[in-house]
Design a protein around this motif. Structure first.
Motif, PDB file in Angstrom:
ATOM      1  N   LEU A  93       0.826  -1.213   0.000  1.00 52.94           N
ATOM      2  CA  LEU A  93       0.000   0.000   0.000  1.00 52.94           C
ATOM      3  C   LEU A  93       0.860   1.264   0.000  1.00 52.94           C
ATOM      4  O   LEU A  93       0.518   2.262  -0.635  1.00 52.94           O
ATOM      5  N   THR A 183      -4.326  -4.807  -2.610  1.00 50.86           N
ATOM      6  CA  THR A 183      -4.346  -3.393  -2.209  1.00 50.86           C
ATOM      7  C   THR A 183      -4.846  -2.526  -3.360  1.00 50.86           C
ATOM      8  O   THR A 183      -4.747  -2.917  -4.534  1.00 50.86           O
ATOM      9  N   GLN A 203      -6.557  -2.197   1.945  1.00 46.71           N
ATOM     10  CA  GLN A 203      -5.809  -3.466   1.904  1.00 46.71           C
ATOM     11  C   GLN A 203      -6.742  -4.552   2.419  1.00 46.71           C
ATOM     12  O   GLN A 203      -7.448  -4.372   3.418  1.00 46.71           O
ATOM     13  N   ALA A 285      -9.180  -3.596  -4.657  1.00 48.34           N
ATOM     14  CA  ALA A 285      -8.303  -4.357  -3.751  1.00 48.34           C
ATOM     15  C   ALA A 285      -8.721  -5.827  -3.738  1.00 48.34           C
ATOM     16  O   ALA A 285      -7.874  -6.728  -3.731  1.00 48.34           O
TER      17      ALA A 285
END
Ligand SMILES: Cc1cc2nc3c(=O)[nH]c(=O)nc-3n(C[C@H](O)[C@H](O)[C@H](O)COP(=O)(O)OP(=O)(O)OC[C@H]3O[C@@H](n4cnc5c(N)ncnc54)[C@H](O)[C@@H]3O)c2cc1C
Length: 293
Positions: A93, A183, A203, A285
């Protein structure tokens, strides 16, 4: 405009920097990459009488990991993180957030610690730190080291828990190990490289059936500090994250945001933009996680 007159010390080591900071107090400022402080001084929003330069201290530039946590020395340059391929696994991330930070020229000089310390409410690295529940390690000459979680570190616009005699020395991000971790980070700004009008990050880890094992997400630019939503995240565990559920969660999340209006954007527009971006990163994500073994 030009900066007001100031003195300058290039610290030879951290102890020296902390000693001078303690001695001079609020009239002194640490300078790392200078990418935020120098413009602030040039516009005379900041008028330190002394700059303590920490940007050459190798002891603040180490990146290390122990399997559960990745630690960045505060003066690690943003560019060094960007080009560190191993961080795609250990700090994905942070890597994705950096794609949106300024320009290659600013990332060449700017540091992770400088961005977190400056704490612009629209900045990307603070949002990544808030979403991941990063821990900031702060050190002073007289008090030693103390550690502060992101949710107690970012206190408002350009306002953090760093005391005037403290230096942010390192930042720990938890590593999510195992399969199917994904992510996503996105934002909208006036031009590429500008600070975001609103941003969103997520995430997620899912199990073999695609059910949420753990998830964390947040938004930037819509409050005095970046926001994460641990209570809403907890409610998603064990569920299938459909696009419809993602939008519902995003709509719920932005109810907690309190952005101001400015000449470019109304508060309502920022909130609605944040909801759209948050729903998008939740879905992206998840897609990213499903593709990662
Ligand atoms: C044209 C331009 C575009 C930009 N666009 C973006 C963007 O889109 N997104 C974004 O996030 N940023 C952006 N920035 C800012 C950039 O990312 C900076 O690098 C960052 O905000 C500050 O990092 P620095 O290392 O340069 O810190 P500095 O400018 O050196 O310091 C910033 C502040 O933090 C304090 N500080 C620095 N290090 C420490 C420490 N270790 N402990 C305690 N206090 C410390 C300083 O005293 C100062 O008050 C932009 C900058 C420019 C010039």
């Amino acid at each position: 405009m030009k900066a007001a007159i100031f003195d300058y010390v290039r610290a030879e080591n951290l102890d020296q920097a902390l000693g001078v900071l303690e001695e001079v107090g609020s009239d002194a400022k640490l300078i790392a990459g200078g990418q935020s402080l120098v413009p602030m001084m040039a516009m005379r929003f900041a008028r330190p009488s002394l700059l303590i330069d920490i940007n050459r201290l190798d002891e603040l530039k180490q990146v290390s990991e122990d399997g559960e946590t990745i630690r960045f020395g505060a003066c690690t340059r943003q560019r060094d993180i960007e080009f560190n391929a191993a961080l795609n696994i250990t700090a994905p991330l942070v890597k994705k957030a950096l794609n949106w930070v300024g320009h290659s020229q600013t990332r060449n000089r700017g540091t992770i610690g400088g961005s977190l310390s400056f704490a612009d409410p629209s900045a990307e690295l603070p949002l990544a730190a808030q979403v991941m529940g990063a821990t900031m390690h702060l050190q002073s000459a007289s008090q030693g080291v103390r550690s502060v979680n992101a949710n107690e570190f970012f206190l408002g616009p350009m306002y953090t828990a760093i005391a005037e005699t403290e230096c942010l020395v390192a930042i720990d991000f938890p590593i999510w190990s195992g399969a199917k971790v994904g992510t996503a980070f996105t934002e909208v700004s006036m031009r590429k490289g500008d600070f975001a009008i609103a941003s969103a990050a997520c995430q997620i880890q899912v199990d073999a059936k695609g059910l949420v094992k753990r998830i964390t997400f947040g938004v930037g630019g819509v409050n005095g500090a970046p926001m994460a939503f641990p209570r809403l995240a907890e409610q998603l565990v064990g569920k299938v994250l459909t696009p419809q559920l993602a939008q519902e969660v995003a709509n719920e999340a932005v109810k907690e945001c309190d952005p101001g209006s400015d000449t470019h954007n109304t508060a309502q527009f920022r909130k609605s933009l944040a909801a759209t971006l948050l729903a998008r990163v939740l879905v992206e994500a998840l897609e990213n996680a499903m593709g990662n073994q």
